[in-house]
Design a protein around this motif. Structure first.
Motif, short mmCIF file in Angstrom:
data_model
loop_
_atom_site.label_atom_id
_atom_site.label_comp_id
_atom_site.label_asym_id
_atom_site.label_seq_id
_atom_site.Cartn_x
_atom_site.Cartn_y
_atom_site.Cartn_z
N VAL A 138 0.91 -1.14 0.06
CA VAL A 138 0.02 -0.09 0.01
C VAL A 138 0.79 1.31 0.08
O VAL A 138 0.63 2.34 -0.66
N PHE A 139 1.91 1.14 0.89
CA PHE A 139 2.90 2.38 1.00
C PHE A 139 3.70 2.42 -0.45
O PHE A 139 3.49 3.64 -0.73
N LEU A 140 4.01 1.48 -0.88
CA LEU A 140 4.71 1.56 -2.28
C LEU A 140 3.74 2.09 -3.27
O LEU A 140 4.22 2.80 -4.23
N HIS A 141 2.50 1.89 -3.32
CA HIS A 141 1.51 2.09 -4.20
C HIS A 141 1.32 3.54 -4.18
O HIS A 141 1.22 4.34 -5.01
N THR A 142 1.03 4.13 -2.84
CA THR A 142 0.87 5.56 -2.80
C THR A 142 2.02 6.37 -3.15
O THR A 142 1.82 7.46 -3.62
N THR A 143 3.34 5.87 -3.19
CA THR A 143 4.62 6.61 -3.50
C THR A 143 4.69 6.20 -4.94
O THR A 143 5.79 6.89 -5.38
N ASP A 144 4.00 5.59 -5.61
CA ASP A 144 4.03 5.20 -7.06
C ASP A 144 5.38 4.60 -7.25
O ASP A 144 5.77 4.61 -8.56
N THR A 145 5.88 3.67 -6.35
CA THR A 145 7.08 2.87 -6.89
C THR A 145 6.88 1.85 -7.45
O THR A 145 7.31 1.57 -8.68
N ILE A 146 5.87 0.76 -7.00
CA ILE A 146 5.52 -0.47 -7.70
C ILE A 146 4.00 -0.49 -7.73
O ILE A 146 3.36 0.13 -6.68
N HIS A 147 3.39 -0.86 -8.92
CA HIS A 147 2.06 -1.37 -8.85
C HIS A 147 1.73 -2.25 -7.91
O HIS A 147 2.31 -3.20 -7.74
N ILE A 148 0.64 -1.89 -7.11
CA ILE A 148 0.22 -2.86 -6.04
C ILE A 148 0.20 -4.28 -6.28
O ILE A 148 0.40 -5.18 -5.45
N THR A 149 -0.37 -4.63 -7.62
CA THR A 149 -0.55 -6.07 -7.83
C THR A 149 0.69 -6.78 -7.87
O THR A 149 0.73 -7.56 -7.33
N TYR A 150 1.77 -5.98 -8.23
CA TYR A 150 3.05 -6.87 -8.32
C TYR A 150 3.50 -6.87 -6.94
O TYR A 150 4.09 -8.04 -6.71
N SER A 151 3.56 -6.03 -6.12
CA SER A 151 4.20 -6.29 -4.89
C SER A 151 3.23 -7.20 -3.85
O SER A 151 3.88 -7.93 -3.10
N LEU A 152 1.74 -7.19 -4.20
CA LEU A 152 1.02 -8.29 -3.36
C LEU A 152 1.45 -9.50 -4.01
O LEU A 152 1.64 -10.46 -3.00
N ILE A 153 1.55 -9.91 -5.08
CA ILE A 153 1.94 -11.20 -5.69
C ILE A 153 3.22 -11.43 -5.00
O ILE A 153 3.46 -12.61 -4.79
N PHE A 154 4.11 -10.66 -5.12
CA PHE A 154 5.51 -10.77 -4.53
C PHE A 154 5.62 -11.45 -3.10
O PHE A 154 6.03 -12.48 -2.77
N PHE A 155 4.90 -10.57 -2.22
CA PHE A 155 4.76 -10.80 -0.81
C PHE A 155 3.97 -12.28 -0.77
O PHE A 155 4.20 -12.80 0.16
N GLY A 156 2.91 -12.28 -1.43
CA GLY A 156 2.17 -13.41 -1.19
C GLY A 156 3.00 -14.89 -1.56
O GLY A 156 3.13 -15.60 -0.64
N VAL A 157 3.70 -14.86 -2.57
CA VAL A 157 4.53 -15.93 -2.99
C VAL A 157 5.63 -16.16 -2.01
O VAL A 157 6.11 -17.24 -1.42
N ALA A 158 6.22 -14.94 -1.52
CA ALA A 158 7.50 -15.11 -0.60
C ALA A 158 6.96 -15.64 0.72
O ALA A 158 7.74 -16.52 1.20
N SER A 159 5.71 -15.28 1.07
CA SER A 159 5.06 -15.82 2.50
C SER A 159 4.91 -17.18 2.40
O SER A 159 5.15 -18.16 3.23
N LEU A 160 4.42 -17.59 1.15
CA LEU A 160 3.94 -19.06 0.97
C LEU A 160 5.35 -19.81 0.97
O LEU A 160 5.35 -20.76 1.58
N CYS A 161 6.31 -19.41 0.07
CA CYS A 161 7.47 -20.04 0.33
C CYS A 161 8.15 -20.31 1.57
O CYS A 161 8.63 -21.28 1.96
N ILE A 162 8.19 -19.33 2.41
CA ILE A 162 8.79 -19.31 3.74
C ILE A 162 7.95 -20.21 4.51
O ILE A 162 8.41 -21.26 5.31
#
Ligand SMILES: [Zn+2]
Length: 112
Positions: A31-55
């Motif tokens: 959400v933070f990265l999205h509001t600062t226009d760094t990365i689109h929220i979809t990509y970062s959510l997928i990234f963190f979702g996959v990361a948390s699943l892997c861990i």
């Protein structure tokens, strides 16, 4: 974590915590990265979702494969019947330093 400390496997518990916090922290970060226009929220959510699943997956495999009694090799994360003990119960048992179901080994016993 008496049992895990005795086996030098405290990191498995930290992996569990890490897996549990990655998703909520990741959502906030997204959400933070999205509001600062760094990365689109979809990509970062997928990234963190996959990361948390892997861990979580890695933690699960380590917990049920690597925590063995140093004396008899019994898998300390399993019941006598061979069934996996639910993670919450396993960690409670590790915290309390429960004896090995097979031979009665207890964490700290080796040093005595
Ligand atoms: Zn044992």
């Amino acid at each position: 974590m008496k049992t895990l400390s005795a086996l030098n496997k405290d990191w498995i518990f930290w992996l569990d915590r890490l897996g549990a916090y990655t998703l909520p922290v990741g959502v906030l970060a997204s959400v933070f990265l999205h509001t600062t226009d760094t990365i689109h929220i979809t990509y970062s959510l997928i990234f963190f979702g996959v990361a948390s699943l892997c861990i979580a997956l890695a933690q699960h495999i380590c917990l049920y494969k690597l925590v063995k009694c140093p004396k008899c090799g019994w898998n300390l994360a399993k019941f006598k019947s061979g069934k996996k003990i639910p993670p919450k119960l396993v960690y409670n048992a590790f915290k309390a330093g429960r004896a090995c179901l097979e031979c009665g080994w207890k964490p700290g016993q080796d040093k005595e």
